[in-house]
Design an enzyme around this catalytic site. Structure first.
Site, PDB file in Angstrom:
ATOM      1  N   LYS A 165       0.851  -1.206   0.000  1.00  0.00           N
ATOM      2  CA  LYS A 165       0.000   0.000   0.000  1.00  0.00           C
ATOM      3  C   LYS A 165       0.878   1.245   0.000  1.00  0.00           C
ATOM      4  CE  LYS A 165      -3.871   2.046   2.592  1.00  0.00           C
ATOM      5  NZ  LYS A 165      -4.798   1.855   3.730  1.00  0.00           N
ATOM      6  N   SER A 201      -9.717   1.803   2.595  1.00  0.00           N
ATOM      7  CA  SER A 201      -8.826   2.556   1.740  1.00  0.00           C
ATOM      8  C   SER A 201      -7.770   1.686   1.042  1.00  0.00           C
ATOM      9  CB  SER A 201      -8.116   3.640   2.557  1.00  0.00           C
ATOM     10  OG  SER A 201      -7.290   3.055   3.545  1.00  0.00           O
ATOM     11  N   SER A 210      -9.950  -0.501   6.851  1.00  0.00           N
ATOM     12  CA  SER A 210      -9.348  -0.395   5.520  1.00  0.00           C
ATOM     13  C   SER A 210      -8.631  -1.625   4.989  1.00  0.00           C
ATOM     14  CB  SER A 210      -8.379   0.777   5.482  1.00  0.00           C
ATOM     15  OG  SER A 210      -9.096   1.952   5.253  1.00  0.00           O
TER      16      SER A 210
HETATM   17  N1  GLN Z   1     -13.100   4.021   5.825  1.00  0.00           N
HETATM   18  C1  GLN Z   1     -12.638   4.490   7.093  1.00  0.00           C
HETATM   19  C2  GLN Z   1     -12.290   5.949   7.007  1.00  0.00           C
HETATM   20  O1  GLN Z   1     -12.572   6.531   6.029  1.00  0.00           O
HETATM   21  C3  GLN Z   1     -11.479   3.670   7.544  1.00  0.00           C
HETATM   22  C4  GLN Z   1     -10.251   4.006   6.844  1.00  0.00           C
HETATM   23  C5  GLN Z   1      -9.075   3.209   7.309  1.00  0.00           C
HETATM   24  O2  GLN Z   1      -9.200   2.186   7.965  1.00  0.00           O
HETATM   25  N2  GLN Z   1      -7.904   3.715   6.979  1.00  0.00           N
HETATM   26  O3  GLN Z   1     -11.776   6.525   7.904  1.00  0.00           O
END
Ligand code: GLN
Length: 474
Positions: free
Chosen positions: A79, A154, A178
């Protein structure tokens, strides 16, 4: 030789026995990337030369009869929030568009120590803020199972490249879901380790008290191999703990002795019927196999989303202060230093990131701190307590990973609240700091549905064990 289906163990054995070389395997994966990337857009950077060089080095090691690491020759992707020395590290943001990492994150160094081959960096929502990868400043990744749909986020690029067969495994990061939500949307396995199980040194921080790095792979066994390679204490991350804390009860895990908790709050309003049926079917199968199914309650989880979106934005507003146009990446000049900051940040951050910085800054501001931040910390304590109480009654908790399967591209992008609801079942886990895994449980009209297995602190290896049992029963 069917490289596509090979597990990590099979690759390591095949390479060791010289059935094929690391160069052949890497070339195969690079050709997959070349074929599939135009549709999927999982990668932000593909390191063709670097990957070939690494593969050659592994083959030389083999030729010399040197000992091989546990991930020898296995092509993987990282990532773009995680540093790989010499490669770009943008975190999906314009503000870091030309930033090159000058060191390896500890997890990446650990992968390299085990002789894994890094193919490139994967797309993500900017600074890991999002649930669809549409908030990437560069491009939207598509779901390999249905190109009109999002891969989740994400870590959407990481999930998509594993699902499409462009990499054997990938690393993601999980602050509120994410790793698990994109794993669920793309039909792969993803583990959010216990907070502290994997060093976060070299991860661009979003919300430091919640962030964890973890593996994403085609199956549970591969996920376990990668987790073992990256877990452990690191003097560069004070929150990391020694891996002997990870209790290995694996051998003892018997279905007939398991107590599985089903929290009623995760099966109510908002959960799509078909998703519910698929998860309930999995639970029934475990019951048939002899597990004891117990109704439990996590009453504070209805506040989890609100609590998360205060704490995460507060921490993000502080963490992202470092991107000022002086220290890292993009630097825009205006009339004085203060306007330089404003111009750099105004041009460099996308809308979602700005929204979160403003929310967090507001919640932390004088006069509001107690009403928002302190209150949210108190709610977090209740959520943690809920899990402690639940784990007095059961060994694991099973829930859906997401209330629905992958949604359409552009469906939720203009409605942040709808987007935030994707995380309703995943954020309580980060707030409690416990580990959880998402694995494929079935399909709804061709779209994968993920089952979430949550365990006690440092039960990561046990979760993987249970996931293998579930995998076998399917
Ligand atoms: N979708 C969640 C957010 O927007 C979690 C994101 C994540 O785990 N980095 O914060």
């Amino acid at each position: 030789m069917d490289f596509k289906k090979m597990t990590i163990k099979e690759i390591r054995e095949g390479i060791g026995k010289k059935d094929f070389s690391a160069v052949e395997l890497t070339d195969f994966y690079l050709s997959q990337i070349k074929q599939k990337e135009k549709d999927i857009d999982a990668f932000l950077q593909i390191d063709i030369e670097g990957a070939k060089k690494q593969a050659k080095a592994i083959d030389e090691k083999i030729a010399k009869g040197e000992e091989l690491g546990g991930l020898a020759g296995v092509p993987c992707a990282i990532k773009d929030a995680i540093m790989v020395n010499g490669l770009n590290c943008t975190s999906g943001s314009r503000i870091l568009e030309n930033y090159k990492a000058v060191y390896d994150a500890t997890c990446v160094a650990n992968l390299k120590k085990q002789d894994a081959i890094i193919l490139g960096k994967t797309n993500m929502d900017e600074f890991a803020m999002g649930s669809s990868t549409e908030h990437s400043a560069f491009k939207a990744t598509k779901n390999p199972l249905d190109l009109k749909r999002v891969p989740g986020g994400s870590s959407g690029g990481s999930a998509a490249c594993v699902a499409s067969g462009e990499a054997v495994f990938a690393l993601g990061s999980d602050t509120g879901g994410s790793i698990r939500q994109p794993a669920s949307f793309c039909g792969v396995v993803g583990l959010k380790p216990t907070y502290g199980a994997v060093s976060r040194y070299g991860l661009i921080a979003f919300a430091s008290s919640l962030d964890q790095i973890g593996p994403m792979a085609k199956n549970v066994e591969d996920c376990e191999e990668v987790f073992k390679a990256i877990a452990g204490i690191d003097s560069k991350d004070a929150t990391s703990v020694a891996s002997d804390k990870l209790k290995v009860q694996s051998a003892k895990l018997k279905v007939e002795e398991l107590k599985i908790g089903i929290p009623k709050e995760f099966f109510g309003e908002g959960l799509e019927l078909k998703t519910k049926e698929i998860i309930e079917d999995k639970i029934k199968k475990l019951e048939k196999a002899g597990a004891q199914i117990i109704d439990i309650s996590l009453p504070a989880s209805s506040y989890a989303l609100a609590c998360y979106y205060i704490l995460a934005t507060c921490e993000a507003s502080a963490n992202l202060a470092r991107f000022d146009g002086v220290r890292y990446g993009k630097s825009s000049k205006a009339k004085d230093l203060f306007s330089d900051y404003a111009k750099t940040r105004g041009e460099g951050f996308g809308d979602e990131v700005k929204r979160r910085i403003m929310l967090g800054t507001f919640a932390l501001s004088s006069g509001y701190y107690d009403a928002y931040y302190t209150k949210a910390k108190k709610v977090q304590a209740l959520i943690k307590k809920d899990f402690e109480n639940a784990f007095e009654k059961c060994d694991f908790i099973l829930t859906p990973t997401s209330p629905f399967p992958a949604f359409n591209i552009a469906e939720k992008i203009n409605d942040p609240l709808k987007m935030y609801l994707s995380d309703i079942y995943t954020v309580p886990v980060n707030l409690a700091g416990v580990p959880a895994l998402s694995m494929p449980a079935g399909f709804d009209k061709g779209l994968p549905v993920g089952l979430q297995i949550i365990g006690k602190h440092f039960s990561d290896l046990d979760i993987l064990q249970l996931a293998k049992l579930v995998e076998k029963s399917t």
